[in-house]
Design a protein around this motif. Structure first.
Motif, short mmCIF file in Angstrom:
data_model
loop_
_atom_site.label_atom_id
_atom_site.label_comp_id
_atom_site.label_asym_id
_atom_site.label_seq_id
_atom_site.Cartn_x
_atom_site.Cartn_y
_atom_site.Cartn_z
N THR A 139 -3.59 8.80 2.07
CA THR A 139 -4.48 7.73 2.04
C THR A 139 -3.62 6.47 2.23
O THR A 139 -4.29 5.51 2.79
N MET B 266 -10.18 -3.89 -0.04
CA MET B 266 -9.04 -4.44 0.75
C MET B 266 -9.38 -5.26 2.00
O MET B 266 -8.41 -6.42 2.15
N HIS C 165 -4.69 3.41 4.92
CA HIS C 165 -4.93 2.33 4.36
C HIS C 165 -4.18 1.22 5.30
O HIS C 165 -4.66 0.23 5.67
N MET D 42 0.72 -1.07 -0.03
CA MET D 42 0.10 0.19 -0.13
C MET D 42 0.73 1.34 -0.05
O MET D 42 0.20 2.18 0.30
N MET E 248 -5.47 -1.67 7.95
CA MET E 248 -5.32 -2.99 7.74
C MET E 248 -4.36 -3.66 8.72
O MET E 248 -4.38 -4.55 9.05
N THR F 179 -11.85 6.08 0.50
CA THR F 179 -10.95 5.99 -0.81
C THR F 179 -10.85 4.47 -1.14
O THR F 179 -9.87 4.05 -1.42
N PHE G 67 -10.18 5.77 5.33
CA PHE G 67 -9.92 4.75 4.63
C PHE G 67 -11.04 4.16 3.99
O PHE G 67 -10.82 3.61 2.67
N GLY H 261 -11.24 1.32 0.97
CA GLY H 261 -10.94 0.53 1.89
C GLY H 261 -11.35 -0.86 2.04
O GLY H 261 -11.11 -1.94 2.20
N ARG H 262 -13.05 -0.74 1.81
CA ARG H 262 -13.60 -1.87 2.12
C ARG H 262 -13.16 -2.99 1.18
O ARG H 262 -13.14 -4.21 1.84
#
Length: 382
Positions: A183, A368, A187, A164, A191, A363, A360, A365-366
């Motif tokens: 971002t 990921m 992220h 990332m 995570m 941008t 997150f 993130g869901r």
């Protein structure tokens, strides 16, 4: 019900005491991971020379503190050309020499434990490298590499496969403060929490239950508290064995370390216990999947001996010099929530965490999170 309430109260007090430190540590780690590409890391770890191992240690210190993610990432680096010993040095540093672990140790146990951790960690890496040079043969390393390429995934394989970091030119600050940099930090931050929250919750719950329900007499007998010399010898031997059986890893084993320390384990023993988060039974099973039984047995033996030895060195440095804290002053945090500096720090860092979580999900993130449990398509065989 009173016993359950007592255990949950201890769990909640420990969680509240370390919350801001966890957020702070993961935030700093996220900044580093956002600007350093993993493809660059693997090219820097091509041998087991002292300079390379030092570099692997430094990179690991700025990486993930989740034991499962560290194990998966070490395998990913090994597959991409990193030396096996260098990958293991990275793995050890990324779980035992990270910022958040040092801060939490200082908060729950005292600065002496943080200092001991950062003294013992490099000792483990040096001993591990020396032992691997003696016992590892090229044939075994090739077999482990073949096994690693077969793609048997662990619980953090998807997380380890993600890079990332910011893919742009410019200085450190230019990349970090750009929109992509912010971002990337968000992220990585989310995570990392997604990777570790189960282990952290398990560690706090187990520590609360053990602290509330297991009588001190049990630990005092197990750790030979009434015989100081034997206790100092026995502690580093039994500490990793308790860790292996506890199923608690990463920073989640620090609350349990508090319980063991208040229960009478030696200073070197509790340090060896904390180091052994990479030897718990689920992770040993992941080593088996990644590298095969032969390499797993060697990892277990080398890591265990190195951790025991580091525990003895720490004991010899801290106890005779009076640096080791008085076990009689140890206690489990049970104050709960009150208006003090901890509460104010928690509020500030919770606001920071909320902003990063918002970024997150704002941008993409869901998606990921859905990739986290397994390897993305096409990762195997690369």
């Amino acid at each position: 019900m009173s016993a359950i309430t007592h255990a949950l109260s201890l769990t909640g007090s420990m969680a509240w005491a370390i919350l801001w430190a966890l957020i702070f540590g993961f935030f700093l780690s996220s900044i580093v991971q956002a600007v350093v590409r993993r493809s660059t890391v693997s090219t820097l770890l091509g041998d087991d020379h002292p300079r390379t191992l030092t570099m692997a240690t430094g990179i690991g210190m700025a990486s993930s503190s989740c034991s499962y993610a560290a194990v998966a990432l070490a395998r990913s680096l090994f597959r991409k050309g990193a030396n096996f010993t260098a990958a293991m040095a990275f793995e050890i540093a990324s779980t035992n020499l990270v910022i958040e672990l040092g801060v939490i140790l200082a908060l729950l146990m005292g600065w002496q434990f943080t200092l001991a951790e950062f003294i013992g960690g490099p000792i483990i890496i040096v001993l591990m490298a020396l032992l691997f040079r003696i016992i590892l043969r090229e044939k075994l390393i090739r077999e482990a590499a073949d096994q690693a390429d077969r793609g048997e995934a662990g619980s953090m394989e998807g997380h380890a496969a993600m890079d990332m970091s910011v893919d742009s030119d410019g200085s450190f600050w230019q990349r970090l403060l750009s929109a992509d940099g912010v971002t990337a930090v968000a992220h990585v931050f989310v995570m990392e929490w997604a990777a570790i929250w189960k282990d952290l919750a398990a560690g706090l719950l187990i520590a609360g239950a053990v602290g509330a329900w297991v009588p001190d007499a049990f630990w005092q007998g197990l750790f030979l508290q009434d015989q100081p010399l034997l206790s100092a010898i026995w502690g580093p031997i039994i500490g990793p064995i308790v860790a292996i059986a506890s199923f608690v890893c990463s920073v989640g084993n620090v609350p349990l370390a508090v319980v063991l320390w208040t229960g009478g384990i030696s200073f070197g023993g509790v340090i060896a216990f904390i180091f052994a988060d990479l030897l718990i039974l689920p992770i040993l099973n992941i080593y088996r999947k990644y590298y095969g039984w032969k390499m797993t047995v060697r990892i277990l033996g080398v890591f265990y001996l190195s951790m025991v030895a580091a525990g003895y060195v720490v004991e010899l440095i801290f106890t005779p010099t009076g640096l080791a804290p008085d076990p009689a002053q140890a206690h489990l945090p049970s104050e709960g929530i009150g208006w003090n500096y901890t509460t104010w720090l928690n509020i500030v860092f919770l606001l920071l965490a909320a902003a990063l979580v918002w970024r997150f999900f704002a941008t993409g993130g869901r998606r990921m999170l859905s990739m986290m449990g397994g390897s993305p398509g096409g990762e195997h065989g690369q």
